[in-house]
Design an enzyme around this catalytic site. Structure first.
Site, mmCIF file in Angstrom:
data_model
loop_
_atom_site.group_PDB
_atom_site.id
_atom_site.type_symbol
_atom_site.label_atom_id
_atom_site.label_comp_id
_atom_site.label_asym_id
_atom_site.label_seq_id
_atom_site.Cartn_x
_atom_site.Cartn_y
_atom_site.Cartn_z
ATOM 1 N N GLY C 11 0.839 -1.205 0.000
ATOM 2 C CA GLY C 11 0.000 0.000 0.000
ATOM 3 C C GLY C 11 0.863 1.240 0.000
ATOM 4 N NE ARG C 72 -1.753 -5.019 -1.789
ATOM 5 C CZ ARG C 72 -1.394 -4.529 -0.591
ATOM 6 N NH1 ARG C 72 -0.549 -5.196 0.166
ATOM 7 N NH2 ARG C 72 -1.881 -3.385 -0.146
ATOM 8 C CG ASP C 103 4.316 -6.722 8.565
ATOM 9 O OD1 ASP C 103 5.257 -6.059 9.051
ATOM 10 O OD2 ASP C 103 3.431 -7.257 9.251
ATOM 11 C CB THR C 126 2.812 0.911 6.171
ATOM 12 O OG1 THR C 126 1.466 0.725 6.643
ATOM 13 C CG2 THR C 126 3.746 0.667 7.335
ATOM 14 C CG ASP C 128 -1.746 0.154 8.137
ATOM 15 O OD1 ASP C 128 -2.683 0.953 8.019
ATOM 16 O OD2 ASP C 128 -1.523 -0.750 7.308
ATOM 17 C CG ASP C 130 1.307 -2.413 10.617
ATOM 18 O OD1 ASP C 130 2.186 -1.770 10.003
ATOM 19 O OD2 ASP C 130 0.487 -3.125 10.028
ATOM 20 N NE ARG C 172 -1.783 -3.917 7.293
ATOM 21 C CZ ARG C 172 -0.775 -4.696 6.960
ATOM 22 N NH1 ARG C 172 -0.912 -5.553 5.964
ATOM 23 N NH2 ARG C 172 0.378 -4.630 7.572
#
Lengths: 325, 325, 325, 325
Positions: C11, C72, C103, C126, C128, C130, C172
């Site tokens: 993303g 992707r 990730d 990202t 996120d 995370d 996410r």
């Protein structure tokens, strides 16, 4: 501790309202009576003090400025003024204070604590990011983003006309705002008080650059040792001739950097610092500031906040230099 | 007509890129070859001319500045310069021009048309909104919103410290930006070139106001007859004493008003004007500007655009006055 | 090391372009040849590889998205695909890679390194937040501010109609965006994957609250265990009757959170991480990510980035709860 | 006329506060007593009425929403409800009303006027721009700019992944917001209620386009006859296969379009309309709306505002089509 009061003092900064809100609500959460003081130290002296409820701070989180107003007080610099202030607090039964501001605010708070023993915890509210004891100050992130948006706009018109713009940003004796703006704005040169850069160096650099770049941005911190942006531009410009000379422009961003809705970071920092200040008071942390270092609350004695220097991360200067090629 | 070219000239304004895109794509839609000229009239003289495709103007609609660059040309002011320019166009086979800019741009275009018969249609690209023949100019709405956001921020800090801010906005000899900002920003006073307001009147007004309002904003158009904002502020300030005197501040918004992503209105106006310019060329409308009046395309002779005055709507001044009480 | 290449994968996030620019210019600064790869791993396989110069990354710092595009790749998940990719890199003489992503991107990079020994350093791109091994990820600060501005707007209309809005934000499996938005936006409730909050708890809480507050905001992280915002709202709403029931509204912020001009923080983080990645490659730091922890560059093995959990700071949840009273 | 009151009703829109402020201050300027009514028609019925001073409307000009709150009233739809409302106004001595809102608001005002002879003038407050009798409605320009900023952000991520985004915007039965966003955002397709565009036409168009464009935006007006954006996207997507099918995404912008600080245009329009409404009341213009047509105040009977159709400017659709090539 039963009754606490909160005030803002010195230059205002975005996120102060988030901090005030946090102080009020955290106080109420811990069953304290919370009062607000308007106009900083003058307001203590004049008894400009009101009871706050949870809803008194509704809908202020997103607003710039400070609903408590700010002022610089001459009277509080005198022993008599501080005695009046102490009497007002006694009259209202206030036994703890949260002071939101910068160096000057904390200096006042420290003297007040030492003279009258009134517990005070500070929150770092200033756009300049020049306070020891916290990674960032409340308002800094908003000021940087405001200045950066201005630089983005200036880049548009600089590129359209192949101009060299000197942009002066705030920060008093600190180069933090300047250097973060310069990196974020892709500035070709940054001039900060922490390092010596002469006008001659800048003009030489720009002369070399003009072969690869048609427009350039020079960010100047207001506290730079070479003078203000207009002065520096005049010196640099004098090294160029003809059409080249006409390409120089200067803009001083000014007070727009102090206002505006605070960024997420400043709302978070204001909120955390405000909560930590109240819980500091409840836990006997007096005469110190509630800052955030490495994402943790840290209480730093006012003495250190005022006297210790917060150095500019030199990696940032190297980064700016490498990326402006 | 087979080959047309487009250029931007004079001060850049947000929405010029939307206009360039519209010219290119409308030309292609009508099976014309479309060329771009960089650096305005200098670019014609120097043959800085490139073929444009539809994708050449992808992803520029939202960008400030002008991808075609702009410049003021001394050479084009001479007969020899214009002859060179004409020869370049002939060499490239270009038989129609779209000129995006203001008064100066159209003056050049008019002379060029009269001397060499090269068909030109103009698009009103300037933030100043001072062009006769269109309700608004491309870039005006963005400049007003940029100045307004700045005034909103200044209002935050003005209110926090009970200050009086003098804010200078752009607009050359026109008070349009100033008056729309003043209404939108809730300014207490606006000073525009179109009306006489003395510093004395301002200081009297502010003195009266200070009983009901603790902070105030005075918007000053750069072309005001009383001087620039700093000069006016100094005069007004001299009528106040003591603490009152310290409350005066001045800020000059400067070139941020020229940049930035264009508003919806400016993208729409740039797009409409660009399309109308190309279709004007195809329909024999030469030596005129494609403006929008009452939501309709109107072609106004360059002569009128340059010589006729576009008066400020006086209702706006009355509105500002009534609402600032 | 002589030739390195950079790509973005997974993303997209605001600040990726700042990172690409930093990689290119730092590489050139250290006398490396720098190549860009478009469309991530698919681009390596297909040889979508170009030489970059310093000016190739001009004027991208302030733009959202990624000029290198992202995709992707199914083919890269196969041994054959990776072999093709390796052959392409060999063909171009590329002996080092910088992988910008999350990730999934690092998992691909790790396998590629282990199979073919091609040195790779990652940058955490990202929204996120995370990724273990960095305090923040590139794009997170922009996404939070974008969501926060949306919440500010929703608060306006919620307050005008005394409504309860459920606002779903991205992230996410992480509640970081949700919790920072909730604190910054003054939300009454926040629901994150890291803690269990049932719809029943929310409806009970809101029932109590409706006596002191007329409008409320509930921020829901997209990964919350109770379902998406629409589902949760339906459950909560079913506990109310009559006029009360009509006050519930839901909005899913969606992909606006991925775009937009990056904030100062994200431009700085993208720039620092990009520079650190290149210097990591030059100093033999392979198979790891260049993150920033406590304002210092830290290289964390991909293994840890992928497998270790980055916990939510629980102080934030307490802060949100106390301040929403 | 001695005492007037102002209220907002129906969906809120940015600029309503500017309008309220103008009504209050213009009333005071003309020596009227001005009252505010909270919660629209329900507030009249319940006597939710307060005296306003000039400072009551300080610092609201720049805020979204409405400080007077809004609500839809069932009781006012009954004769009994309106009788109660009339009695409340009589009790307070209010002899004139300013109603800020849209169709529904004016329908209520018209019946109220016809039944009880209470003078009312309306101001067009709705984001939808669907009111006959004014070029623009208060809030429309802000909503378009908010949606446009969202589309700009979505364009970033669409371009990074070569996606086709369907973006649903507000506007009820009107395509105004959609078409202005589509032109400003450079959308490839726009679907509005005023014209028939089938899903099949869209998929055919996109298939052709995919050779020249890798990403696309389709703007869908909420009132489009083909359904909502998710429904249309599903139909269009079903015409694509494999990797192509995965590229489709949908986002519904939702209530963010109703909030936010109003643009300069909406502050100006709200201010002008509010002033004109009060001066209309003073000059015997009842049962009508104060709109702005061709930059002039025009009073249009409520009957026409409600029953006449405001057609979409078809030039805009042609413009969108030509520029999206």
């Amino acid at each position: 501790m039963k009754k606490i009061a909160v005030y803002t003092s010195g230059g205002d900064s975005p996120g102060m309202n988030a901090c005030v809100r946090a102080v009020v609500r955290t106080g109420i959460y811990h069953n304290l009576d919370v009062y607000s003081i308007k106009y900083g130290y003058d307001g203590i002296i004049n008894g400009n003090i009101s009871k706050m409820e949870s809803h008194s701070v509704s809908n202020i989180l997103q607003r710039g400025g400070t609903i408590l107003k700010s002022a610089r007080s001459n009277e509080f610099r005198t022993k008599e003024g501080r005695k009046k202030a102490y009497d007002q607090l006694t009259k209202h039964g206030i036994d703890g204070l949260v002071a939101i501001g910068g160096d000057g605010t904390f200096t006042g708070a420290k003297i007040f604590y030492e003279e009258f023993g009134i517990p005070v915890v500070g929150c770092p509210g200033t756009i300049d990011n020049d306070i020891y004891g916290t990674d960032y100050t409340i308002g800094f992130d908003t000021a940087v983003n405001t200045a950066l948006e201005a630089i983005d706009k200036i880049r548009d018109t600089a590129a359209a006309h192949d101009r060299v713009f000197f942009v002066e940003v705030m920060g008093r004796d600190s180069g933090y705002i300047a250097v973060e703006c310069a990196i974020g704005g892709g500035a070709e040169v940054v001039m900060v008080p922490e390092t010596i850069t002469t006008s001659k160096q800048v003009s030489d650099y720009l002369k070399n650059l003009r072969e690869s770049k048609t427009s350039s941005i020079v960010v100047v911190a207001e506290g730079d040792e070479e003078g203000d942006a207009a002065t520096i531009m005049a010196k640099v410009k004098s090294e160029f001739v003809g059409e080249e000379e006409k390409k120089f422009k200067v803009t001083t961003l000014g007070h727009i950097q102090r206002g505006g809705s605070p960024t997420a970071k400043d709302r978070l920092l204001g909120s955390r610092s405000g909560l930590a200040a109240v819980e500091g008071l409840l836990n006997g942390k007096f005469n110190c500031m509630a800052g955030i270092i490495n994402d943790q609350v840290v209480y730093t004695p006012f003495d250190d906040c005022i006297n210790k220097n917060k150095p500019l991360n030199k990696d940032y200067l190297r980064l700016q230099e490498i990326l402006s090629i």
